[in-house]
Design a protein around this motif. Sequence first.
Motif, mmCIF file in Angstrom:
data_model
loop_
_atom_site.group_PDB
_atom_site.id
_atom_site.type_symbol
_atom_site.label_atom_id
_atom_site.label_comp_id
_atom_site.label_asym_id
_atom_site.label_seq_id
_atom_site.Cartn_x
_atom_site.Cartn_y
_atom_site.Cartn_z
ATOM 1 N N ARG A 179 -3.100 10.383 0.084
ATOM 2 C CA ARG A 179 -2.834 9.204 -0.613
ATOM 3 C C ARG A 179 -2.283 8.183 0.582
ATOM 4 O O ARG A 179 -2.654 7.116 0.279
ATOM 5 C CB ARG A 179 -1.837 9.358 -1.678
ATOM 6 C CG ARG A 179 -2.037 10.052 -2.693
ATOM 7 C CD ARG A 179 -0.924 10.352 -3.918
ATOM 8 N NE ARG A 179 -0.237 9.083 -4.429
ATOM 9 C CZ ARG A 179 -0.624 8.371 -5.592
ATOM 10 N NH1 ARG A 179 -1.942 9.042 -6.033
ATOM 11 N NH2 ARG A 179 -0.365 7.393 -6.051
ATOM 12 N N THR A 180 -1.256 8.520 1.589
ATOM 13 C CA THR A 180 -1.203 7.476 2.616
ATOM 14 C C THR A 180 -2.489 7.078 3.270
ATOM 15 O O THR A 180 -2.461 5.944 3.393
ATOM 16 C CB THR A 180 -0.225 7.935 3.375
ATOM 17 O OG1 THR A 180 0.677 8.677 2.422
ATOM 18 C CG2 THR A 180 0.495 7.077 4.392
ATOM 19 N N ALA A 181 -3.338 7.978 3.617
ATOM 20 C CA ALA A 181 -4.493 7.731 4.292
ATOM 21 C C ALA A 181 -5.469 6.752 3.448
ATOM 22 O O ALA A 181 -5.734 5.891 3.896
ATOM 23 C CB ALA A 181 -5.132 8.940 4.677
ATOM 24 N N ALA A 228 -6.981 2.380 -9.195
ATOM 25 C CA ALA A 228 -7.236 2.184 -7.694
ATOM 26 C C ALA A 228 -5.989 1.870 -7.232
ATOM 27 O O ALA A 228 -5.326 0.688 -7.793
ATOM 28 C CB ALA A 228 -8.395 1.074 -7.678
ATOM 29 N N PRO A 229 -5.339 2.227 -6.146
ATOM 30 C CA PRO A 229 -4.319 1.863 -5.693
ATOM 31 C C PRO A 229 -4.664 0.458 -4.543
ATOM 32 O O PRO A 229 -5.728 0.347 -4.373
ATOM 33 C CB PRO A 229 -3.866 3.179 -4.356
ATOM 34 C CG PRO A 229 -5.185 3.825 -4.325
ATOM 35 C CD PRO A 229 -5.878 3.516 -5.506
ATOM 36 N N ARG A 230 -3.579 -0.111 -4.191
ATOM 37 C CA ARG A 230 -3.711 -1.144 -3.266
ATOM 38 C C ARG A 230 -3.956 -0.678 -1.889
ATOM 39 O O ARG A 230 -3.370 0.325 -1.442
ATOM 40 C CB ARG A 230 -2.449 -2.146 -3.265
ATOM 41 C CG ARG A 230 -2.200 -2.956 -4.472
ATOM 42 C CD ARG A 230 -1.180 -3.639 -4.553
ATOM 43 N NE ARG A 230 -0.056 -2.821 -4.665
ATOM 44 C CZ ARG A 230 1.191 -3.449 -5.000
ATOM 45 N NH1 ARG A 230 1.450 -4.844 -5.035
ATOM 46 N NH2 ARG A 230 2.272 -2.513 -5.516
ATOM 47 N N VAL A 231 -4.936 -1.118 -1.141
ATOM 48 C CA VAL A 231 -5.288 -0.661 0.257
ATOM 49 C C VAL A 231 -5.021 -1.774 1.301
ATOM 50 O O VAL A 231 -5.697 -2.756 1.145
ATOM 51 C CB VAL A 231 -6.864 -0.224 0.323
ATOM 52 C CG1 VAL A 231 -7.273 0.232 1.507
ATOM 53 C CG2 VAL A 231 -7.077 0.864 -0.798
ATOM 54 N N ALA A 232 -4.350 -1.241 2.137
ATOM 55 C CA ALA A 232 -4.119 -2.202 3.440
ATOM 56 C C ALA A 232 -5.408 -2.152 4.224
ATOM 57 O O ALA A 232 -5.604 -1.130 4.690
ATOM 58 C CB ALA A 232 -2.706 -1.898 4.096
ATOM 59 N N ALA A 254 0.981 -1.294 0.131
ATOM 60 C CA ALA A 254 0.080 -0.049 0.022
ATOM 61 C C ALA A 254 0.870 1.340 0.063
ATOM 62 O O ALA A 254 0.624 2.386 -0.595
ATOM 63 C CB ALA A 254 -0.991 0.100 1.273
ATOM 64 N N LEU A 255 1.853 1.407 0.677
ATOM 65 C CA LEU A 255 2.870 2.480 0.747
ATOM 66 C C LEU A 255 3.553 2.493 -0.324
ATOM 67 O O LEU A 255 3.882 3.828 -1.033
ATOM 68 C CB LEU A 255 4.019 2.356 1.937
ATOM 69 C CG LEU A 255 3.358 2.406 3.394
ATOM 70 C CD1 LEU A 255 4.527 1.949 4.255
ATOM 71 C CD2 LEU A 255 2.776 3.622 3.463
ATOM 72 N N THR A 256 3.834 1.378 -1.238
ATOM 73 C CA THR A 256 4.678 1.569 -2.695
ATOM 74 C C THR A 256 3.681 2.335 -3.528
ATOM 75 O O THR A 256 4.159 3.048 -4.385
ATOM 76 C CB THR A 256 4.892 0.324 -3.339
ATOM 77 O OG1 THR A 256 5.833 -0.351 -1.859
ATOM 78 C CG2 THR A 256 5.729 0.314 -4.493
ATOM 79 N N ASP A 257 2.234 1.812 -3.529
ATOM 80 C CA ASP A 257 1.331 2.652 -4.601
ATOM 81 C C ASP A 257 1.139 3.939 -4.052
ATOM 82 O O ASP A 257 1.001 4.867 -4.861
ATOM 83 C CB ASP A 257 0.148 1.805 -4.408
ATOM 84 C CG ASP A 257 0.044 0.531 -5.187
ATOM 85 O OD1 ASP A 257 1.179 0.189 -5.854
ATOM 86 O OD2 ASP A 257 -0.908 -0.028 -5.476
#
Length: 386
Positions: free
Chosen positions: A59-61, A198-202, A15-18
């Motif tokens: 984006r991090t959130a 859509a980014p990956r979400v943890a 998730a952080l990479t995305d």
Amino acid sequence: MSVSFEVAVAEVRDALTDASRGLVEREAMVELVALSAVAGEHLLVVGPPGTAKSEAVRRTARGLGGSYFEYLLGRFTEPSEIFGPVDLRKLREGLVETETAGMLPEAEVAFLDEVFLGSTAILNTLLGLLNERTFRRGHTRMQCPLRVCVGASNALPEDDALAAFADRFLARIFVEPVPDPRLEELLEGGASLWADAAPRVASLASLDVVAQAARRADLGPVRPHLAQALRTLRAAGIALSDRRAVKVQRLVAAAAALAGRTTPGVADLWPLVYAVPTKEAQALARDVLRDVLSASENLALPAAALEASAGPLARAQRIAQAGHVLLESRPVEGDVDAVAAWRLKLEGVAREMDAGFAPEALPETLRALRSAVAVVLEEEASTRAA
């Protein structure tokens, strides 16, 4: 179904990479938001306007999941804009209660821009929320799910009262505008942010698993090394308050957990640099702790670990790489536009070296490059003059 520690770490790392993709020179900031969230601490970002502070947190959130609250504070911001309006129905009954739906007290990740511009009423309420995760206002008392609050400001406050409030933000990072040689990356990365991919979400469950591992971490083996590092900082005139010295253990434990380690070691001491209050003191801390920080390693938070441990040396390596690539990609003389663009990039590399390092302090990796760039620019100037 419960998530294993290994799977949780991998989810957060992905998730952080995305979240970092497209954010030039803000990767360390993205990673520090996650580090602070796992540690249960808060992050202060100091830098000029327009340096993508809010975009990085947003984006991090999104990548970490959970509810998000964001607000730009001003001198005339009312508490109700942050915490919610008074419930008028309860007020008729003589109770002063707050409707908190969608506001800061119910957020799991929060970003408060220009945080030091808040009124005394706002900052006093924030203190309880940040320290104890408790919201108190009138008859309203509630526990808050806040994992991390990121505060942003153009500069550190000079007022003693505000400085005491700022001390509640354990981790600090100082950001600058993207330098000339990376402007193409900035433009390309900024354009990529417009895409709706859509980014990956943890999941929050994954974040909680990592946070739980950090809370259970055995700090015994690394504590003597941390104490010695604190003594080294004190000897260099860098004094951390007792509260910051104790709480930095949470950052160390969180760094280890995000790296997939249940027992922190010397490789996880790098967050200590971010607990140092000022930009100048952080630079000095990197210098006096050079031997300790040389062991820094974190696959989940590589940019933050590198920035903490190397600082100017990491920047020197990046400048050197960009400069050598430019020198090797010199366009043919007949292409006037290409040569002009190439020359501007090369001048940007030279300016970044001159702005970032005094001539006598120029790292070895940049000395030969600076001379080569100067020679090429002189040749170009002579060619244009002829």
